[in-house]
Design an enzyme around this catalytic site. Sequence first.
Site, PDB file in Angstrom:
ATOM      1  N   ARG A  80      11.340   2.016  -6.241  1.00 29.59           N
ATOM      2  CA  ARG A  80      11.707   1.576  -7.585  1.00 29.59           C
ATOM      3  C   ARG A  80      12.150   2.748  -8.450  1.00 29.59           C
ATOM      4  O   ARG A  80      11.632   3.865  -8.309  1.00 29.59           O
ATOM      5  CB  ARG A  80      10.511   0.901  -8.276  1.00 29.59           C
ATOM      6  CG  ARG A  80       9.968  -0.317  -7.530  1.00 29.59           C
ATOM      7  CD  ARG A  80       8.945  -1.058  -8.369  1.00 29.59           C
ATOM      8  NE  ARG A  80       7.866  -0.167  -8.814  1.00 29.59           N
ATOM      9  CZ  ARG A  80       7.128  -0.373  -9.897  1.00 29.59           C
ATOM     10  NH1 ARG A  80       7.339  -1.433 -10.659  1.00 29.59           N
ATOM     11  NH2 ARG A  80       6.165   0.471 -10.225  1.00 29.59           N
ATOM     12  N   SER A 144       3.603   8.252  -2.968  1.00 26.06           N
ATOM     13  CA  SER A 144       2.237   7.862  -2.594  1.00 26.06           C
ATOM     14  C   SER A 144       1.898   8.126  -1.135  1.00 26.06           C
ATOM     15  O   SER A 144       1.692   7.203  -0.341  1.00 26.06           O
ATOM     16  CB  SER A 144       2.032   6.406  -2.952  1.00 26.06           C
ATOM     17  OG  SER A 144       2.384   6.242  -4.299  1.00 26.06           O
ATOM     18  N   ASP A 198       0.342   7.518  -6.572  1.00 21.60           N
ATOM     19  CA  ASP A 198       0.222   6.250  -7.315  1.00 21.60           C
ATOM     20  C   ASP A 198      -1.194   6.006  -7.823  1.00 21.60           C
ATOM     21  O   ASP A 198      -1.408   5.437  -8.897  1.00 21.60           O
ATOM     22  CB  ASP A 198       0.712   5.040  -6.493  1.00 21.60           C
ATOM     23  CG  ASP A 198       0.024   4.873  -5.159  1.00 21.60           C
ATOM     24  OD1 ASP A 198      -0.699   5.801  -4.744  1.00 21.60           O
ATOM     25  OD2 ASP A 198       0.213   3.822  -4.527  1.00 21.60           O
TER      26      ASP A 198
HETATM   27 MG    MG Z   1       2.161   0.060  -5.478  1.00 24.22          MG
END
Ligand code: MG
Length: 453
Positions: A80, A144, A198
């Site tokens: 994203r 992450s 994250d």
């Molecule tokens: Mg996530």
Amino acid sequence: MSTKTKTTTAYDEFVSYLEKIFAVSTDEVKVIIKDFHSEMQKGLSGFESSLKMLPSFTDRAKGIEKGKFIALDLGGTNFRVIAVDLDGKGGTTIVGVNKYVIDKQYMEGSGEQLFDFIANCIKGFMEGKNIPLDKKLELAFTFSFPVEQTNVAAGKLLTWTKGFTASGVVGEDIVVLLNEALRKIGIKNLKVAALVNDTVGTLVAKSYTEPSCDVGVILGTGTNACYPEKIINIRKWRGMPPKGNMIINMEWGNFDKLFVSPYDKDIDAASPNPGKHRLEKMVSGMFLGEILRVVVRDLIKRDLIFKDESATNLFSKNGSLKTENMSNIEADTSDNLGEVEAFISKHNVKNIDQNSKDLLKHVSKLVSKRSARLSAAAIASVVLWMDPELKNKHVIGIDGSLFEKYPGYKDMMEEVFIELFKTHAKNIVCEHARDGSGVGAAIIAAIAASTEG
Ligand code: MG
Ligand code: ADP
């Protein structure tokens, strides 16, 4: 008649066996907590440990952080790009979000291809949102995976997880790779101001508006957690004056002091990282469907469920049963379990008998309950590490579809807290936390900008 009695017994015995191997008793939880503490201690001191306890080079938010940022989120199901505004008074606005599916070719190809893909997504996003490509703008990169950071905007990938294997990235500085890819396509105005896990983003985002939030947890594709540690306790690291706190990214998915069933051993052996990420492989969304699948495959082999040839094919196929399917099946409270019927018949399995449907749901519950109880054990470990007598309120900011959407997941976790702490259990408050990877990352970039120089 005698055959029937015999099958019934074999069936009952096997179901009891499954119940036993997937149960996590309160006493076992207590052992897990002890082991967690010992692994945390070792990880913080720089000794060999299944918990890496990685310094994040940031603390929690104060609620006054301010500015406009572009945040990237890599490490989940989608990549994203997010534009975020922080108003400096606890208010946040997401100005725009684009989601991109990461094809297998990028996950498993070369690192260069992966980072070129990311850079092109950023360019497309900025053009689409009319964000100028010549004005200086700070970028917060939520990445992450286990990263050994050397400052808030630099860090080397220690190992890939969650199915990523892109070559030439392990051991490299992620920020350098991103900068190279950006420069290649002519983007010079973006500066990576923060490299963020994250989990850390989740804690920081939640603490922006909720000061008693002191644990960030991910329960989605993967699982992980972080908490603020006193810098003086981070014995392996002496980069800063030993005052104040720094958030530690525990990488708890790798915790391995656990009882593993034969099914877990199968899943582990078939994974790209055997022996690693044992907790994650028993807890997270990427694996629960697979665990249930291999149990059902075994039940079919023992002639205890779905007596139809095409069921064998369905449950022999890797990835044919997703955690979402389990979630839908468990949400179905009707007697005839239409959800099981829907899932199974989509794959042309015939002769779906009621017993098989009930058994599938029953075993699904064993697998999801174990996941929730192990998550709760891990959360209790972190809370007790900070507050051994559980005197204070601890809000646990949790992000991820497993926590958010799995029926009864939160209740199953809370049962463990009540077993352990009785009335004090109310001091642990699990809340869904959104936007760690967007807002949280932006706040960390803002904290970094405010403490620079
Ligand atoms: Mg996530
Ligand atoms: P990510 O972890 O990839 O950032 P999410 O937090 O949305 O993203 O988690 C996605 C994972 O959550 C999926 O891999 C899947 O295993 C699980 N999941 C998706 N939908 C559901 C659902 N309805 N119920 C339970 N788990 C789900």
